[in-house]
Design a protein around this motif. Sequence first.
Motif, short mmCIF file in Angstrom:
data_model
loop_
_atom_site.label_atom_id
_atom_site.label_comp_id
_atom_site.label_asym_id
_atom_site.label_seq_id
_atom_site.Cartn_x
_atom_site.Cartn_y
_atom_site.Cartn_z
N HIS A 66 0.83 -1.19 0.00
CA HIS A 66 0.00 0.00 0.00
C HIS A 66 0.87 1.25 0.00
CE1 HIS A 66 -3.30 2.63 0.58
NE2 HIS A 66 -3.01 2.93 1.82
N HIS A 101 -1.50 3.04 -3.68
CA HIS A 101 -1.59 3.87 -2.47
C HIS A 101 -2.90 4.68 -2.47
CE1 HIS A 101 0.39 7.15 0.22
NE2 HIS A 101 -0.20 6.24 0.96
N GLY A 187 -5.57 5.17 7.40
CA GLY A 187 -4.41 6.06 7.35
C GLY A 187 -4.68 7.34 8.12
N HIS A 230 -1.85 3.34 12.30
CA HIS A 230 -2.01 3.57 10.87
C HIS A 230 -2.01 2.21 10.13
CE1 HIS A 230 -0.81 6.45 7.41
NE2 HIS A 230 -0.98 5.27 6.86
ZN ZN Z 1 -1.28 4.81 4.86
#
Ligand code: ZN
Length: 279
Positions: A66, A101, A187, A230
């Motif tokens: 990611h 991402h 995130g 995260h």
């Molecule tokens: Zn992240």
Amino acid sequence: MAVTLGEVVAALEARYDPALAEDWDAVGLVCGDPAEPVARVLLAVDPVATVVDEVLDTGAQLLVTHHPLLLTPVHGVPADDPKGHLVHRLVRAGAGLFVAHTNADRAAEHGVNGALAAALGLRDAVPLQPHPADPRAGLGRVGRLPEPTTLRGFADLVAAALPVTVGGVRAAGDPGRRVRTVAVCGGSGGSLVPAAAAAGADVLLTSDLRHHPASEALESSSPALCDVAHFASEWPWLPVAAELLRRDLGGRVEVTVSRRRTDPWTWLAGAGRSGSAGG
Ligand SMILES: [Zn+2]
């Protein structure tokens, strides 16, 4: 017939359109030969040394992460640089690296935020910050729990649904507060507090929340806050993307999810101490 790395990349980009990525982001193939065959793919949140160890241990020909390895521009990848060293190890082992991402964050379906909402059982989840070009896609999700609960009950649900991390689940707000409408952002989603409030969320679950915005949110009528590692907030995407890739490639590639916990926070001191500030 063997699947090539190029075919795996095409399957991933069909699900996670690079055009959805933020301008500053660095997504796509980092290293690897699109003409080479791929029999095994490993998915992980972070392209770090322990995950590269796992690539070598499992004999995977492609690592999908990611987070980008090279987010800021570089002029080279010498092996005596920590990131260059990882590139060398991957290339020597005949393995590629592919990054999905912010395009995976924003994907309409099977993305990081949808996976986090699904892990908590949220219903009718829609993007918290819809993408201008496609309102089905976008950052965060807001949806409803099947049954109302309390903030404490919600935090317990989060702890049970996400990978265990040293920092656990932190909450800000009255533990007895009623929670039904839930906003999530995998995130660093601290900037979505106003969007969560506007969506009528009772709580926002995200990570990397900072002192001042959290303190100010508590002083206003904003949603309660739930903060997790995260890594933990993005991890639910891995099994979702793995299953999708297996299916899209007709089961011709073995796809596994990394078993390494790459949350950088690995230990805690002072847990269980009590006392007022300043002793
Ligand atoms: Zn992240």
